[in-house]
Each structure stands twice: as structure tokens, then as C-alpha cells.
Design a protein around this motif. Structure first.
Motif, PDB file in Angstrom:
ATOM      1  N   ALA A 478      41.387  73.082  57.886  1.00  0.00           N
ATOM      2  CA  ALA A 478      41.208  71.964  56.845  1.00  0.00           C
ATOM      3  C   ALA A 478      42.448  71.136  56.461  1.00  0.00           C
ATOM      4  CB  ALA A 478      40.427  72.331  55.656  1.00  0.00           C
ATOM      5  N   ILE A 480      44.119  71.313  53.859  1.00  0.00           N
ATOM      6  CA  ILE A 480      43.890  70.156  52.473  1.00  0.00           C
ATOM      7  C   ILE A 480      45.315  70.295  51.631  1.00  0.00           C
ATOM      8  CG2 ILE A 480      41.615  70.917  52.196  1.00  0.00           C
ATOM      9  CD1 ILE A 480      42.270  73.047  50.151  1.00  0.00           C
ATOM     10  N   TRP A 484      44.445  67.594  46.079  1.00  0.00           N
ATOM     11  CA  TRP A 484      43.075  67.432  46.092  1.00  0.00           C
ATOM     12  C   TRP A 484      42.177  68.757  45.678  1.00  0.00           C
ATOM     13  CZ3 TRP A 484      39.434  70.350  49.329  1.00  0.00           C
ATOM     14  CH2 TRP A 484      38.320  69.513  49.632  1.00  0.00           C
ATOM     15  N   LEU A 485      42.741  70.047  46.024  1.00  0.00           N
ATOM     16  CA  LEU A 485      42.290  71.073  45.617  1.00  0.00           C
ATOM     17  C   LEU A 485      42.321  71.270  44.074  1.00  0.00           C
ATOM     18  CD1 LEU A 485      40.728  73.971  46.414  1.00  0.00           C
ATOM     19  CD2 LEU A 485      43.499  74.730  46.308  1.00  0.00           C
ATOM     20  N   PRO A 544      38.414  62.372  50.559  1.00  0.00           N
ATOM     21  CA  PRO A 544      39.619  62.892  49.813  1.00  0.00           C
ATOM     22  C   PRO A 544      40.627  61.580  49.501  1.00  0.00           C
ATOM     23  CG  PRO A 544      39.428  63.683  52.020  1.00  0.00           C
ATOM     24  CD  PRO A 544      38.065  63.156  51.838  1.00  0.00           C
ATOM     25  N   ASN A 548      44.154  61.805  47.177  1.00  0.00           N
ATOM     26  CA  ASN A 548      45.177  61.762  47.826  1.00  0.00           C
ATOM     27  C   ASN A 548      45.877  60.444  48.135  1.00  0.00           C
ATOM     28  OD1 ASN A 548      44.886  64.577  48.400  1.00  0.00           O
ATOM     29  ND2 ASN A 548      43.762  64.201  50.244  1.00  0.00           N
ATOM     30  N   HIS A 881      42.540  64.702  55.396  1.00  0.00           N
ATOM     31  CA  HIS A 881      42.902  66.024  56.118  1.00  0.00           C
ATOM     32  C   HIS A 881      42.946  66.046  57.425  1.00  0.00           C
ATOM     33  CE1 HIS A 881      41.592  66.979  51.548  1.00  0.00           C
ATOM     34  NE2 HIS A 881      43.058  66.666  51.606  1.00  0.00           N
TER      35      HIS A 881
END
Length: 888
Positions: A478, A480, A484-485, A544, A548, A881
Motif C-alpha cells: 500500500a 501509505i 493519511w493513516l 487518499p 495527502n 499511494h
């Protein structure tokens, strides 16, 4: 035994929390007790206090916890948490100054007459308060006391009214500035470092290469990036809430009827709305705008917010008395004056050159004194009126102390969890789940959602995030970002305020709701909003770029923006450029042909030859682009068949690594038993276990497809071909633009070189009459010329002659050699001026036009920074991503 003590750690923690024991002491207490018991048991039963630790010893893990303490308090570069007391002060001060009441009344009167308008006004005010106070309890209580009676009186559905107020109050958890986001940024900063180490270790173990390419590494997460990343998701939630209320009002009209305004929409009403709305919006722009525009860091923005809140409270607490706005007006006038002075002057006490600079300095000093007067005046008012400032500072200290002591306890708990192999167990559990990253992520989000029923957001952030974040961030499938997380976790944790039975927003509202509002109605009212929050979570997960884009955009346009040739930007730069090559092919080829037809005879051979090579490379750019596309197409065609095999084999190899780790543990047990004189039967038992595991490893490795090595080699060859094609393209465009840039820079410095001609020619006269006694003066004159020539492009050959002359005088005073070198320098100057003057007339205009044509495409990599439009496009590309798992 490690699993036993890991289970004991969890049982102790859960028992302490369930019994109501303070979180700040439950976290470190569980860790210390478990580490102490494990060390004592190891010393008593195995003669080694580290026997029952997965790795390391008790002192090592206690030291790790102490290191985490130092990281929170004493590391100068880790200053994220400084913003917490500043934003807490800002929120409590605004809450005490009753800004919420003014906003709610004004917005209710403004939106009330439309269907669902009162509910929409509550959401709007909740969003504004989230961006100013960020205090859930205060926001829910204020809106509940003011809006709930009005909504019930005008026949709003009780469930809809209570749900709207509860959900709107929780927006402060995700809309910046938010304490949750600051804590998450701090935790994710450490988690990113941990994930980076895990990713590098995996790359080294899988590929055998010691160094991992920088574009595969993770970047740290700051509070400012978290704020910017959470802005759009927060607005998405606000939009979803408003849309739901409007639909309910239109479909089921009785649930949210219009509320007519009994007054007149006159100038007085407009003034009341402006006075209620403009100050909070101004404060929001000052705080968040300063971060987004790069004017201030998060900590500096927190200070701006704290001061702004105190000034607002200074006039609001006067409650319309004469002179209430004087400090605010003085502060505004001072800030405007300072801004104007900075716009038209360079205010620097070290660079005062004339009377105008002195006037600007004194004017700025007066403006700053006036601003300080306004701040101190507001502080005195807030202190004098009901001791507001003192109470706010005490509440700020209490809240900040609570957050910090929980962070310290969580650092110890995390260290203990890792000491007993908890992180590895979680990592292996998540890695073994079918479905790859998506399954892992959904499981983690589900766990956090369920924990939100029972735990506060701080407890989840400091206990769960350090454990699961490194695992998710290290996943290369992914790839990431930490921002974002963090935002996804933040939106998820926002539901913890609404989920029964321990949702704090529900408790706050139940405490101030009238008796006729039942608890079941409150619970029923928040269920749709919990679903809406999960919908918002899904939207942010699928897109996302909502998170981002803004941090990437600000990063690419800031003063410290990376140049276009930064390795992390290359794929996106090329995705941006390649379609433009197609669209502008005719224009570019025409410009190249015109440049090739130029008469370059005025240029020296070196420049003429380099320009010719550069034009040939510019012409070859289109072929290089096509080569990259062909290589990428070949790789893309191979990947669908290769990917399943790659995943299968890497899973098998991961299982083998787990078994080898168990073998290493058994070998350590054997060495420990030998040292302590253990029973031979126990040693033989361990050897038998090792033999069984080695057999299992051979059986597992036998399941690797027979064509794996051939497929892997084919993938590596195709991947290498694409990388080589991209490297060849980059070298080509760099070689195409650099000679043009160099020649134009040299020609652009012709005026500066001409300005030194008199000073240089005077050196001949100085040397003609020089004696040994004049050495120091002559050397200084030569050094002055060298220094003046240094910044002039293309003047290094001239400068070299004067350097040679200076060295001839010191230490030997070889006057003849020095005079010869100066004469050679003058001759080179004359030759240089001759060709530069001619080239400026015949070559520079056309060459400059060619450079402007190729600058935004072929020459983009050589620019210092991206333009605003380029940054916008490339930020959008970076926001998605990318799967890099096949490189591992």
C-alpha cells in the motif's frame, strides 16, 4: 513464557482500566509490574533475568522507556507537543468568553427559516468552534444549552436534535487545530521511524542489498502536515452532516421544520452576525492560514491562537460596555502597521543604511509596543473580570499535565509490549491475514472502532497507535503515508465520543438535556451520525488525495521546497511532462530546429560544442520518452502474471523466517542450559525441536514454484530496463538544458565583468612600481580582484591568472612571474569581453527565446523549484499511494 507475561501485561492493564484506576498510572504500573515479575521469574527459575524476554533484558527495556521520556521532554528537534498547552489555552479561553453563544444565536437566526436550517446552523457552528476551541465537552454543553431547547420548542425530532448536537460537538477531534492530531503526529513520528527501520531490514533481508533507495523510504509526520491533511476530511464530514439534515428536512418535514425569525433582517442584524462570525473566522485564518502559507510553524500558530483568543475574550467579557473594543482595535491597527512596514521595508537592525531604514525600525518598534500594550491590556481585563485568565491557566495546566503523564505512561507500556514480543505477534497476525494490506487495515480500523466504545481517544492514540502504526506503515503493497493513516485513525476515533455506552458526548448532552429527553432517544439520535462518520471514513480511505494533497502542495511551494530533480518527485514529474511532450511536440521541435540554425561563431569552441551536443540531446528527448514508455509497457504487461507468484513466494519466505527465528530461540535456550548445567534431556529436546523445524523449513521451501527464479529474474530485468530508460531520459534532458543555461548565465554576467575592467587593468600599474615592502598591499589588491571575479560566471580562467600572480609574490616575491600572470589575465579579460559583447548581440536574444521554450519541459529538472501550477499537478500525483512491494 514470553507469551505468559505478555498476557499478564494485558490482563493487568485491562483490569486497572476496568476498575476505574487512573489511566496515567495504569499504563506505567502494568508495565513496571510485568517487567519486574518477568525479571524475577527469570532469575529464580533460569538464573538469567532476561530469560523470559523476547529480546534484551529488563534494564534495556526500562532504559528504552526512559529514552522515550527524554524524547518527549528534552529533544529540541521533537517539539510537536509544545503546541498542546497553547491550543488548550486558546480553546478554554474562547469557551469562557462565550463565543459559542454568540455564534449559535446569530447562525440560528440566519439559517432558521430554511428547512432543517436550525440543525444546519448547529453543524456550521460546531465546525467553527472545532476550528477555534476544539473542546468537545464545552462545545456540546454550549450547543445543548442554547440550541436544544429551541429545536425542541420548534418541533424538531428529539433524536435528530440530540444526534446533531452530539455529532457537531465531536468535529473538534478532526478539524484542526486539534489536540488529537497533535498527539497522533507525535506518535506517528516515532512510528514512522520504526516502520522505516522495519522496511529497510526487510529490503536488506529479501534483496541482499544493504542500502535501500531513498524513494522507497518513509517520511516523518509533523503536526502541521496532520492539520493540513485533516482539513478536507473535516469539511467532508461537515458537508455529509448538513446534507443528511437537509434531506431529512425535505423528506420527513416534521423532523426538522423551518424556524421563522421574528425580527427584521436589517443593518442591526447584519452587524450582530458580522460581530459573531468575523472574529472567529479571522482567528481561524490567522492560525490555520499561517500554517498553510508557511508563515508559522504549528507551535508559533498556537501562540498566535492563544494571544488572539485572549484579545477576543478581552472585549467579549466587557459585554458591550463603553471602550470594550479598544484593545482589539489597537491590536488590529498595530498588526496592519507591522504588515505594511514589512511589505515596503527590510526591517533588519544589522542592515541599516540610511535614514529611511532608521524610520522603518522606529515605526516598527512603536507598532510592536502598541501590540504588546493591546495584549497586556486584554490580559489585565481577563484577569480582572471574574479571574478568567487565572482559571483558564489552571485548567490549561491540568489538561496539559493529564495529556503528558498519559504519554509518559504509554511510553513505558509500549516498551513492555515490545519486550515480550507483542509487536512481532501483532505483525505476524496481521501479515498472515488473507487479502493483503486492505484486510490488515480493515481489521485495525475495526479494533479501534470497537475500542472507542470503552476507551478515550487519548488512550487509543497512545496505546494502540504505537503498536499497529509501524506495521501498517511498513507495508510496501500500500505504501501509505503517515498523514493519511493518522487522519484515518483520527476520523475513526471521533466515533468514540458518540458510541454507547461510554461516549463522552452522550454524557455531556445527557447532563444538560431536559428531563423529557430520554437517554434512549439520545442513543438513537447518534446512530445515523455514527454511520455518517463511517461513510466519511470510507470516502477518505478511497480517495487518499483528500488527505495527502494539501500537505504535498504546501511542501512543494514552501521556501524549503525540494527541487524538481529530487528522487522522490521523478515519477510524478515524468507523468506530468510526458503528455506535454506529446501536446507540444511541434512547438518544441520547431524551437530546436531554429536553435540549431543559429550562427554560433561568436562563441568559443567549448561553448559552441557543448551547445551543439545539447541541441542533439534535446532532439533525442522524444525518442528517450518513447523508450521509457515501451519499457514501462513491457513491465506492466508482465506484472499481472508475476504478482501472484511474487506474493506467494514472499509469504512462504516469511514463514521460513519465522521458523528460523524459532530455531535461533531454541539454540539460545541450549546455550543457556549448557552454561547453567541444565539437564541433558532438556537440551536433547531442544535439538529434536530444531531438527523438526529444519525439516518443516525444507518442506515449506519445496512448495516454492519451480519457475520462481526465472520469473524473478525476468521481472528484475524488465524493471532494470525501465529504470535504465528513465535514467537515460533524465541524463538526456539534463544534458540538453545545462549548456543553454550555462551560456546564458555567462552572457548575463557580461556587465559585471565589464565593471571590473578598470580595477583589473590598474593591477599592472600597481605591480610596475611594487617593491618587496609593498607585498601586503599588492596581495590585498589581487585578492580583491579574485573575490570580485568569483561570483561571475565563466570568469574562472581570468581569476586563475590573478591567483597565480598572488602566489608568485608570496612567499618568494617573483615580480616578473606576477607581472606575466597579470598581463595574461588582462589579455584573457579582453578576449572574454570581445566574444561576450559580440554574442550578446548575435546569439543571446534567440538563445534566450529557446531557453524559455524548453524551460518548463526539457529543462524542468534543472530549475530551482516548481511553479505553482506544476506543484499543483505533481502534488496531486504524489497524493496517490503507489504499490512498491514487487521491489522487495
Amino acid at each position: 513464557m514470553e507469551l505468559f507475561f505478555l498476557a499478564l501485561l494485558i490482563v493487568l492493564l485491562v483490569s486497572a482500566l476496568a476498575s476505574g484506576y487512573p489511566v496515567a498510572f495504569a499504563l506505567p504500573g502494568s508495565a513496571l509490574i510485568t517487567i519486574g515479575l518477568a525479571a524475577a521469574a527469570g532469575w529464580i527459575f533460569a538464573g538469567d533475568n532476561s530469560a523470559y524476554f523476547d529480546q534484551g533484558d529488563p534494564l534495556q527495556w526500562l532504559n528504552a522507556a526512559v529514552t522515550n521520556f527524554r524524547g518527549i521532554y528534552f529533544e529540541a528537534e521533537r517539539d510537536t507537543l509544545i503546541a498542546i498547552p497553547l491550543f488548550v489555552f486558546m480553546g478554554i479561553m474562547l469557551q469562557r468568553s462565550k463565543v459559542a453563544e454568540d455564534l449559535l444565536v446569530a447562525m440560528a437566526q440566519l439559517f432558521g427559516p430554511i428547512p432543517g436550517g436550525l440543525g444546519i446552523s448547529v453543524v456550521f457552528v460546531g465546525a467553527l468552534l472545532a476550528a477555534t476551541t476544539g473542546i468537545v465537552g464545552a462545545t456540546v454543553i454550549a450547543m445543548g444549552l442554547i440550541s436544544l431547547p429551541v429545536m425542541l420548542r420548534h418541533k424538531y425530532s428529539t433524536s435528530l436534535a440530540t444526534g446533531t448536537i452530539s455529532a457537531s460537538g465531536t468535529l473538534g477531534q478532526i478539524i484542526p487545530p486539534s489536540i488529537v492530531l497533535i498527539i497522533l503526529a507525535d506518535q506517528l513520528s516515532s512510528a514512522t521511524d520504526r516502520a522505516s527501520a522495519l522496511r529497510k531490514a526487510d529490503y536488506r533481508e529479501i534483496t541482499g542489498e544493504f542500502s535501500m533507495p531513498s524513494e522507497f523510504d518513509l517520511t516523518s509526520t509533523s503536526a502541521g502536515e496532520m492539520f493540513m491533511g485533516a482539513m478536507l476530511p473535516g469539511l467532508v464530514l461537515v458537508g455529509i452532516y448538513m446534507t443528511y439534515i437537509l434531506i431529512m428536512a425535505l423528506v420527513r418535514k416534521r423532523t426538522a421544520p423551518p424556524v421563522p425569525f421574528e425580527g427584521d433582517y436589517d443593518l442591526g442584524f447584519a452587524k450582530r452576525v458580522a460581530l459573531a462570525l468575523v472574529p472567529p473566522l479571522t482567528l481561524i485564518f490567522a492560525v490555520l492560514g499561517s500554517i498553510v502559507l508557511g508563515v508559522a510553524t504549528v507551535n508559533q500558530a498556537g501562540a498566535i491562537g492563544a494571544i488572539g483568543a485572549m484579545i477576543m475574550a478581552g472585549y467579549r467579557l466587557m459585554d458591550g460596555k463603553p471602550g470594550a473594543f479598544r484593545p482589539a482595535i489597537l491590536a488590529i491597527a498595530s498588526i496592519v502597521a507591522i504588515a505594511l512596514l514589512l511589505s515596503f521595508n527590510t526591517i533588519n537592525v544589522r542592515n541599516i543604511q540610511d535614514s529611511g531604514d532608521w524610520a522603518a525600525i522606529f515605526s516598527a518598534l512603536i507598532a510592536v509596543i502598541a501590540l504588546m500594550t493591546a495584549v497586556l491590556w486584554s490580559a489585565w481585563r481577563t484577569m480582572r473580570i471574574e479571574n478568567t485568565l487565572g482559571e483558564v491557566m489552571i485548567d490549561t495546566a491540568k489538561t496539559t499535565a493529564l495529556v503528558f503523564i498519559i504519554l509518559l505512561g504509554a511510553a513505558m507500556l509500549t516498551a513492555a509490549f515490545r519486550a515480550f514480543g507483542g509487536e512481532e505477534i501483532v505483525r505476524h497476525f496481521l501479515s498472515d491475514l488473507p487479502g493483503g494490506f486492505l484486510t490488515k487495515f480493515i481489521v485495525v480500523m475495526a479494533v479501534i472502532f470497537i475500542l472507542g466504545f470503552f476507551l478515550d481517544f487519548i488512550e487509543i492514540a497512545v496505546v494502540v497507535v504505537p503498536i499497529i502504526a509501524p506495521i501498517l506503515l511498513a507495508d510496501t503493497s500500500a505504501n501509505i503515508t503517515g498523514v493519511w493513516l493518522g487522519v484515518m485513525i483520527g476520523v475513526n476515533m471521533q466515533t468514540s465520543f458518540l458510541t454507547p455506552p461510554f461516549g463522552f458526548a452522550l454524557f455531556y448532552l445527557r447532563g444538560i438535556a431536559p428531563p423529557e429527553v430520554k437517554t434512549t432517544q439520545i442513543y438513537k439520535g447518534v446512530i445515523p451520525f455514527i454511520a455518517l462518520q463511517l461513510l466519511g471514513l470510507a470516502i477518505v480511505g478511497v480517495y487518499p488525495s483528500l488527505v495527502n494533497y494539501l500537505p504535498n502542495r504546501v511542501n512543494l511551494t514552501s521556501e524549503t521546497a525540494p527541487p524538481p530533480r529530487n528522487p522522490r518527485l521523478q515519477l510524478c514529474v515524468e507523468e506530468y511532462l510526458f503528455p506535454r511532450y506529446d501536446a507540444q511536440a511541434g512547438q518544441l521541435q520547431s524551437a530546436i530546429s531554429s536553435a540549431k540554425a543559429l550562427d554560433l561563431s561568436a562563441l568559443p569552441d567549448s561553448y559552441r560544442n557543448s551547445l551543439g551536443e545539447g541541441l542533439a540531446k534535446a532532439e533525442a528527448t522524444f525518442a528517450k520518452v518513447q523508450a521509457v514508455r515501451d519499457a514501462k509497457a513491457a513491465l506492466d504487461a508482465f506484472v499481472p502474471d508475476y504478482r501472484p507468484v511474487h506474493i506467494e513466494v514472499r509469504d512462504i519466505q516469511a514463514d521460513v523466517r519465522k521458523l528460523k527465528k524459532r530455531i535461533a530461540g531454541y539454540e539460545q535456550d541450549i546455550r543457556r542450559a549448557r552454561n547453567l548445567g541444565g539437564a541433558a534431556s532438556a537440551i536433547e529436546g531442544r535439538r529434536a525441536s530444531i531438527a523438526a523445524l529444519q525439516t518443516e523449513i525444507r518442506e515449506i521451501e519445496a512448495t516454492i514454484p519451480a519457475n520462481w527464479k526465472a520469473l524473478r529474474k525476468q521481472y528484475q530485468d524488465l524493471s532494470k530496463a525501465e529504470k535504465n530508460a528513465r535514467r537515460d531520459y533524465r541524463r538526456t534532458v539534463d544534458g540538453a538544458y545545462a549548456p543553454v543555461q550555462t551560456v546564458l548565465e555567462v552572457l548575463d554576467h557580461t556587465g559585471e565583468l565589464a565593471g571590473l575592467e578598470t580595477q583589473i587593468r590598474a593591477l599592472g600599474s600597481v605591480l610596475a612600481s611594487a617593491t618587496v615592502n609593498d607585498t601586503a598591499g599588492v596581495v590585498d589588491a589581487l585578492r580583491a580582484v579574485e573575490g570580485a571575479l568569483t561570483p561571475i560566471a565563466g570568469a574562472s580562467a581570468i581569476k586563475a591568472e590573478f591567483t597565480k600572480a598572488r602566489r608568485a609574490l608570496v612567499p618568494g616575491f617573483n615580480l616578473a612571474e606576477a607581472q606575466a600572470a597579470v598581463a595574461a589575465g588582462v589579455a584573457k579579460l579582453e578576449a572574454e569581453m570581445a566574444w561576450r559583447s559580440s554574442a550578446n548581440m548575435s546569439v543571446a536574444p534567440a538563445l534566450s527565446g529557446y531557453e524559455q521554450t524548453i524551460r518548463p519541459n526539457i529543462g524542468l529538472r534543472q530549475q530551482r523549484r516548481l511553479t505553482s501550477d506544476q506543484a499543483s499537478e505533481i502534488a496531486g500525483c504524489q497524493s496517490m499511494h503507489r504499490d512498491i512491494s514487487l521491489e522487495f
